[in-house]
Design an enzyme around this catalytic site. Structure first.
Site, mmCIF file in Angstrom:
data_model
loop_
_atom_site.group_PDB
_atom_site.id
_atom_site.type_symbol
_atom_site.label_atom_id
_atom_site.label_comp_id
_atom_site.label_asym_id
_atom_site.label_seq_id
_atom_site.Cartn_x
_atom_site.Cartn_y
_atom_site.Cartn_z
ATOM 1 N N HIS A 1 7.155 -9.361 39.906
ATOM 2 C CA HIS A 1 5.853 -9.286 39.244
ATOM 3 C C HIS A 1 5.233 -7.947 39.619
ATOM 4 C CE1 HIS A 1 1.779 -10.191 37.961
ATOM 5 N NE2 HIS A 1 2.152 -11.373 37.496
ATOM 6 N N THR B 1 7.991 17.903 -10.519
ATOM 7 C CA THR B 1 7.867 16.444 -10.534
ATOM 8 C C THR B 1 9.255 15.875 -10.830
ATOM 9 O OG1 THR B 1 7.251 16.437 -12.891
ATOM 10 C CG2 THR B 1 5.454 16.494 -11.287
ATOM 11 N N HIS B 2 9.633 14.835 -10.086
ATOM 12 C CA HIS B 2 10.997 14.296 -10.154
ATOM 13 C C HIS B 2 12.028 15.337 -9.733
ATOM 14 C CE1 HIS B 2 9.426 10.796 -12.393
ATOM 15 N NE2 HIS B 2 8.689 11.679 -13.039
ATOM 16 N N GLU C 1 13.968 18.698 9.907
ATOM 17 C CA GLU C 1 14.850 17.532 9.874
ATOM 18 C C GLU C 1 14.603 16.640 11.088
ATOM 19 O OE1 GLU C 1 18.671 19.286 7.379
ATOM 20 O OE2 GLU C 1 18.606 19.528 9.555
ATOM 21 N N LYS D 1 24.755 30.170 8.211
ATOM 22 C CA LYS D 1 23.812 29.072 8.004
ATOM 23 C C LYS D 1 22.453 29.306 8.667
ATOM 24 C CE LYS D 1 24.936 25.169 6.798
ATOM 25 N NZ LYS D 1 24.582 24.463 5.561
ATOM 26 N N SER E 1 27.983 25.701 14.099
ATOM 27 C CA SER E 1 29.081 26.068 14.997
ATOM 28 C C SER E 1 30.262 26.624 14.214
ATOM 29 C CB SER E 1 29.518 24.849 15.810
ATOM 30 O OG SER E 1 30.028 23.833 14.943
#
Length: 430
Positions: free
Chosen positions: A68, A140-141, A275, A268, A263
């Site tokens: 406790h 849009t979309h 993210e 990139k 890597s």
């Protein structure tokens, strides 16, 4: 929460040391109130204040036997205080101290998050002003719609962040609550004055009524509010991630010197921070659901909520603090490419002006359904065959009956779409 996502100020709030120290301050304040009521000797209070100490290590050692944590905490303190320790926790139940401490800690966490939100809001306001007239295509979309400005996008986020500031302020008021009303909330063994005194000392309000615990709708409101904040951050981050896509590349996260994107592929430049925000937002939303599940407890209290809160309260506040800080940095240093924005606007060869042509035809007396069909067939010729939209519209025999070449040219001007930008921005002091 793992150290990777923990900033020291927020992380400290949820340490065992801070929690037990907060509980100790509550116990001491309760003794002060009892002494004022004549329930314990006044001379015991300064002794308790001077000698009341603990070590987390000793608490954990005792807890192995007591199983406790609050009783272990009290025993560890009593070992240092001596005989006056008999007055500590008199008439209280464990949740009186634990829940009141949680109210203080959630308030502390909310204050940090509010400060984070204010910093994000200020950065968004600056960037909205900077890009007030930076024209880009609205989508849009995921499909090109009509032009707007990047400043309007930032202003939209600024407005949402202001709402989030108010949401967290309201949630802070909801959870900055304490209770010292005994085993089932009836003050059977404790005077209500003690609760009032302790809560005032700790800078929170006393619950009007509680059972053995403060009701968990409060905690659920706090956690769902954090989930809304996380949802906003996810929304902002997702937009940036989309704008950074190679086939759009209108904006991108700042790429640090020496940073590596992959890597395997040296070229990139990935939106890794955004993210991360999107991913962590899922954790915060999941924790909000757990908080909602904590609301129904058996009768005046069971302990099913306790283990959940040991995870979701630290994790959610730590994560939202982290997400706010890193996304603020992303927005602050976001790389913006107006030339790419202009090139993307022109990709559809003027199709984005189709509504202007339609409305101009209707304004000149054409039946809307017919006018829509005329404009659409020329638009589809552009989509499917690569034909020049404006040239086809000018040469269309049906459209020529209503619009002159000069009137059609007027429909293809950007200024029409931006004429109310100043009006909108003025609403935000921009």
């Amino acid at each position: 929460m793992i150290e990777r996502y923990t900033y020291p100020e927020m992380g400290h709030i949820w340490t065992d040391q801070n929690e037990f120290q907060t509980m100790l301050e509550i116990e001491i304040a309760a003794c002060e109130a009892m002494a004022k009521l004549g329930q314990i000797p006044a001379e015991a209070v300064p002794v308790i204040k001077e000698k009341a100490k603990f070590s987390v290590e000793r608490i954990r050692e005792i807890e192995k036997e007591t199983r406790h944590d609050i009783l272990a905490f009290l025993q560890a303190v009593a070992e240092n205080v001596g005989d006056p320790a008999k007055y500590i926790h008199m008439g209280l139940t464990s949740s009186d101290v634990k829940d009141t401490a949680l109210g203080v800690m959630m308030k502390q966490a909310a204050d940090i998050i509010i400060d984070d939100l204010v910093k994000l809001r200020d950065v968004l306001k600056r960037r909205a002003a900077e890009h007030k007239y930076t024209v880009m295509i609205g989508r849009t979309h995921g499909i090109h719609a009509e032009p707007l400005t990047l400043g309007l996008k930032f202003a939209l986020w600024f407005d949402e962040t202001e709402r989030n500031i108010e949401r967290v302020k309201r949630a802070k008021e909801t959870v900055a609550i304490g209770k010292l009303s005994g085993a089932v909330g009836t003050y059977a063994n404790i005077d209500p004055y003690i609760e009032t005194h302790v809560c005032q000392q700790m800078g929170i309000k006393a619950a009007k009524l509680a059972t053995q615990v403060i009701q968990r709708d409060r905690h659920a409101e706090f956690l769902t509010t954090l989930a809304i904040v996380a949802g906003s951050l996810d929304k902002f981050a997702t937009e940036i991630r989309n704008l950074q896509r190679t086939d759009i590349r209108e904006a991108e996260e700042y790429f640090h010197p020496g940073q590596k994107g992959s890597s395997a592929m040296p070229h990139k430049r990935n939106p890794i921070t955004c993210e991360r925000v999107s991913g962590l937002a899922r954790v915060v939303r999941g924790n909000a659901l757990a908080a909602l599940e904590d609301m129904p407890l058996w009768h005046e209290r069971d302990i099913s909520h306790s283990s959940v809160e040991r995870v979701i309260l630290p994790d959610s506040t730590i994560l939202v603090d982290y997400m706010l800080r890193i996304l603020t940095d992303v927005v602050d240093r976001l790389l913006v490419y107006p030339d790419a924005m202009q090139a993307n606007i022109e990709k559809t060869g003027g199709l984005i002006f189709s509504q202007r042509v339609l409305l101009k035809l209707v304004d000149k007396g054409a039946v809307r359904e017919e006018a829509y069909r005329w404009v659409q067939r020329n638009a589809m010729a552009r989509w499917l065959e690569g034909a020049d939209f404006k040239s086809n519209v000018i040469a269309d025999p049906d459209i020529k009956q209503y619009l002159s070449p000069a009137e059609i040219e007027e429909c293809f001007e950007y200024s029409h779409y931006l004429r109310h930008v100043d009006t909108i921005m003025a609403r935000f002091g921009l």
